[in-house]
Design a protein around this motif. Structure first.
Motif, mmCIF file in Angstrom:
data_model
loop_
_atom_site.group_PDB
_atom_site.id
_atom_site.type_symbol
_atom_site.label_atom_id
_atom_site.label_comp_id
_atom_site.label_asym_id
_atom_site.label_seq_id
_atom_site.Cartn_x
_atom_site.Cartn_y
_atom_site.Cartn_z
ATOM 1 N N ALA A 1 0.811 -1.216 0.000
ATOM 2 C CA ALA A 1 0.000 0.000 0.000
ATOM 3 C C ALA A 1 0.845 1.266 0.000
ATOM 4 C CB ALA A 1 -0.925 -0.006 1.217
ATOM 5 N N GLY A 2 2.169 1.118 0.035
ATOM 6 C CA GLY A 2 3.047 2.287 0.054
ATOM 7 C C GLY A 2 3.121 2.968 1.404
ATOM 8 N N ALA A 3 2.763 2.247 2.477
ATOM 9 C CA ALA A 3 2.708 2.853 3.808
ATOM 10 C C ALA A 3 4.034 2.789 4.554
ATOM 11 C CB ALA A 3 1.626 2.161 4.638
ATOM 12 N N LEU A 4 5.017 2.080 4.010
ATOM 13 C CA LEU A 4 6.311 1.943 4.682
ATOM 14 C C LEU A 4 7.392 2.665 3.888
ATOM 15 C CD1 LEU A 4 6.238 -1.846 5.697
ATOM 16 C CD2 LEU A 4 5.340 0.141 6.937
ATOM 17 N N THR A 5 8.302 3.311 4.619
ATOM 18 C CA THR A 5 9.412 4.028 3.988
ATOM 19 C C THR A 5 10.731 3.572 4.597
ATOM 20 O OG1 THR A 5 9.320 5.852 5.593
ATOM 21 C CG2 THR A 5 7.971 6.062 3.591
ATOM 22 N N ALA A 6 11.793 3.769 3.840
ATOM 23 C CA ALA A 6 13.123 3.412 4.341
ATOM 24 C C ALA A 6 13.584 4.418 5.384
ATOM 25 C CB ALA A 6 14.128 3.373 3.189
ATOM 26 N N LEU A 7 14.417 3.940 6.292
ATOM 27 C CA LEU A 7 15.080 4.814 7.247
ATOM 28 C C LEU A 7 16.236 5.537 6.544
ATOM 29 C CD1 LEU A 7 14.879 1.840 9.441
ATOM 30 C CD2 LEU A 7 14.526 3.997 10.632
ATOM 31 N N PRO A 8 16.788 6.589 7.171
ATOM 32 C CA PRO A 8 18.032 7.151 6.635
ATOM 33 C C PRO A 8 19.094 6.059 6.555
ATOM 34 C CG PRO A 8 17.117 8.574 8.335
ATOM 35 C CD PRO A 8 16.317 7.303 8.370
ATOM 36 N N VAL A 9 19.785 5.965 5.426
ATOM 37 C CA VAL A 9 20.691 4.849 5.165
ATOM 38 C C VAL A 9 22.137 5.328 5.095
ATOM 39 C CG1 VAL A 9 21.415 3.225 3.362
ATOM 40 C CG2 VAL A 9 19.012 3.348 4.040
ATOM 41 N N ALA A 10 23.016 4.580 5.758
ATOM 42 C CA ALA A 10 24.458 4.720 5.585
ATOM 43 C C ALA A 10 24.938 3.451 4.891
ATOM 44 C CB ALA A 10 25.159 4.897 6.922
ATOM 45 N N ALA A 11 25.461 3.580 3.673
ATOM 46 C CA ALA A 11 25.800 2.425 2.858
ATOM 47 C C ALA A 11 27.307 2.229 2.775
ATOM 48 C CB ALA A 11 25.224 2.588 1.462
ATOM 49 N N TYR A 12 27.733 0.958 2.833
ATOM 50 C CA TYR A 12 29.139 0.585 2.740
ATOM 51 C C TYR A 12 29.271 -0.563 1.744
ATOM 52 C CZ TYR A 12 29.872 3.224 7.063
ATOM 53 O OH TYR A 12 29.936 4.228 8.004
ATOM 54 N N PRO A 13 30.452 -0.694 1.126
ATOM 55 C CA PRO A 13 30.702 -1.884 0.301
ATOM 56 C C PRO A 13 30.986 -3.090 1.183
ATOM 57 C CG PRO A 13 32.651 -0.497 0.341
ATOM 58 C CD PRO A 13 31.566 0.262 1.076
ATOM 59 N N LEU A 14 30.901 -4.267 0.612
ATOM 60 C CA LEU A 14 31.127 -5.496 1.368
ATOM 61 C C LEU A 14 32.487 -5.503 2.055
ATOM 62 C CD1 LEU A 14 30.210 -8.390 2.135
ATOM 63 C CD2 LEU A 14 31.156 -9.156 -0.049
ATOM 64 N N ASP A 15 33.507 -4.974 1.391
ATOM 65 C CA ASP A 15 34.854 -4.986 1.966
ATOM 66 C C ASP A 15 34.941 -4.191 3.268
ATOM 67 O OD1 ASP A 15 36.191 -6.621 0.096
ATOM 68 O OD2 ASP A 15 36.325 -4.952 -1.315
ATOM 69 N N GLU A 16 33.994 -3.306 3.524
ATOM 70 C CA GLU A 16 34.013 -2.480 4.734
ATOM 71 C C GLU A 16 32.995 -2.966 5.765
ATOM 72 O OE1 GLU A 16 33.957 1.742 3.911
ATOM 73 O OE2 GLU A 16 35.128 1.454 2.076
ATOM 74 N N VAL A 17 32.753 -4.275 5.786
ATOM 75 C CA VAL A 17 31.761 -4.843 6.687
ATOM 76 C C VAL A 17 32.094 -4.565 8.146
ATOM 77 C CG1 VAL A 17 32.882 -7.108 6.629
ATOM 78 C CG2 VAL A 17 30.474 -6.934 7.285
ATOM 79 N N ALA A 18 33.366 -4.606 8.522
ATOM 80 C CA ALA A 18 33.734 -4.356 9.922
ATOM 81 C C ALA A 18 33.392 -2.931 10.319
ATOM 82 C CB ALA A 18 35.221 -4.636 10.132
ATOM 83 N N THR A 19 33.706 -1.979 9.453
ATOM 84 C CA THR A 19 33.360 -0.583 9.730
ATOM 85 C C THR A 19 31.859 -0.403 9.832
ATOM 86 O OG1 THR A 19 35.337 0.179 8.562
ATOM 87 C CG2 THR A 19 33.570 1.782 8.874
ATOM 88 N N ALA A 20 31.125 -1.072 8.948
ATOM 89 C CA ALA A 20 29.660 -0.958 8.956
ATOM 90 C C ALA A 20 29.077 -1.511 10.249
ATOM 91 C CB ALA A 20 29.087 -1.693 7.749
ATOM 92 N N GLN A 21 29.551 -2.683 10.682
ATOM 93 C CA GLN A 21 29.040 -3.233 11.944
ATOM 94 C C GLN A 21 29.387 -2.322 13.123
ATOM 95 O OE1 GLN A 21 29.513 -7.251 13.086
ATOM 96 N NE2 GLN A 21 28.523 -8.084 11.269
ATOM 97 N N ASP A 22 30.583 -1.766 13.119
ATOM 98 C CA ASP A 22 30.955 -0.849 14.198
ATOM 99 C C ASP A 22 30.049 0.376 14.208
ATOM 100 O OD1 ASP A 22 32.994 -2.425 15.194
ATOM 101 O OD2 ASP A 22 34.594 -1.372 14.112
ATOM 102 N N ARG A 23 29.635 0.834 13.033
ATOM 103 C CA ARG A 23 28.746 2.003 12.958
ATOM 104 C C ARG A 23 27.416 1.702 13.635
ATOM 105 N NH1 ARG A 23 28.077 6.117 8.856
ATOM 106 N NH2 ARG A 23 27.206 7.892 9.997
ATOM 107 N N VAL A 24 26.908 0.485 13.461
ATOM 108 C CA VAL A 24 25.676 0.098 14.142
ATOM 109 C C VAL A 24 25.895 0.050 15.642
ATOM 110 C CG1 VAL A 24 23.914 -1.698 14.370
ATOM 111 C CG2 VAL A 24 24.897 -1.205 12.129
#
Length: 325
Positions: free
Chosen positions: A287-310
């Motif tokens: 129904a279009g009632a859900l929207t994405a949150l603000p996103v911080a995107a990383y490449p796969l190679d930066e998975v450690a940095t991405a997890q630390d950001r969370v």
């Protein structure tokens, strides 16, 4: 395929590595999904860090949530086809192949059709947060029509979808937040009223704006219990999905108001409960009632940095985007 893996629990930079592993084949009742976007939740870094009892069996590809395209279908799978866009939930639960990889093999029930109108970022934001929110709200949208819902932590991932699912079901929604930045996010999600719980008289402010609350979706029960008890209606329900600390409960007020207190952990829900949450989320998504949150995107190679950001408490959703090969 390229995949992020860890072989033992520990700090992200020490145990996470991106390697080439054999691309898995789907067995009976399974599908293989070419992952485009992998969503990261607090449960992902906590498991990798060793804060839960789950340990890798040889190696573990982390992350439960994601979006992608069905790439292969195992025997006995109905309702999904090669080339179909899907969103994934609990991909890494009792399964070696989470979504932090170019491909994931999952039970078909954990791959849900993603409408063409929904972005991969939105699909990767769903999973754990949206299904947790739906279950905290009671699992069945028809029960919320005309009711009042309080969402504590309205700028968080669960809070974001709790606001939107409740609004889509016809509820009045009031959210509590701690800052102007988070207030703007809760308002953008669609909350009717937003209250700063850090300010004096927050409970009275909720009552003045929305009246007594029928259901509360709670992120910090120990810190917020006084406010919750100050606004909950008789026979109301308080559902918490983040109660790792010790709780001291005032039995008298809870009993006098006939309050129902529920604790929610997605891993332990029944198949029927998960199906209810998925149905509600899918209907709202269509129904279009859900929207994405603000996103911080990383490449796969930066998975450690991405997890630390969370782990550091990023407000929004951290994702990995897979490079096309």
């Amino acid at each position: 395929m390229r995949a992020a893996i860890y072989r033992r629990p520990g700090p992200a930079a020490e145990v996470l590595e991106v390697v080439e592993v054999e691309r898995p084949e789907p067995g009976p009742g399974q599908v293989r999904v070419r992952v485009t976007t992998s969503g990261i939740n607090p449960t992902d870094w906590k498991t990798r860090a060793g804060l839960t009892r789950r340990r890798p069996d040889g190696f573990q590809v982390p992350h439960h949530d994601g979006a992608g395209v069905v790439d292969a279908v195992g025997e006995g799978v109905a309702g999904l086809a090669v080339g179909q866009r899907v969103w994934l939930y609990l991909a890494g639960h009792r399964n070696r192949y989470g979504t932090a990889a170019e491909y994931a093999v999952v039970p078909a029930v954990r791959a849900v059709p993603l409408p063409d109108t929904a972005s991969d970022d939105l699909g990767a934001c769903l999973g754990v947060p949206a299904l947790t929110a739906a279950h905290c709200l009671g699992g069945r949208p028809e029960a919320l029509k005309g009711r009042t819902v309080l969402v504590a932590g309205g700028a968080g991932a669960v809070g974001h979808f709790a606001i939107q699912l409740a609004k889509h079901s016809g509820a009045q929604v009031v959210a509590t937040v701690s800052s102007a930045e988070k207030q703007a996010l809760a308002e953008a999600a669609g909350a009717d009223h937003v209250v700063r719980y850090t300010e004096p008289g927050a409970a009275q402010r909720v009552l003045d704006l929305a009246g007594p609350v029928d259901r509360i979706v709670e992120v910090a029960p120990a810190a917020n219990l006084e406010l919750d008890l100050g606004v909950i209606a008789p026979r109301g329900t308080l559902s918490t999905y983040a109660a790792e600390e010790t709780l001291t409960l005032p039995g008298g007020p809870l009993m006098s108001a006939n309050v129902t207190l529920t604790f929610v952990l997605l891993y332990g829900l029944s198949a029927e409960q998960l199906a209810d949450a998925i149905r509600w989320t899918s209907d709202a998504l269509a129904a279009g009632a859900l929207t994405a949150l603000p996103v911080a995107a990383y490449p796969l190679d930066e998975v450690a940095t991405a997890q630390d950001r969370v782990e550091q408490g990023f407000v929004g959703k951290v994702v990995l985007r897979m490079a096309a090969r």
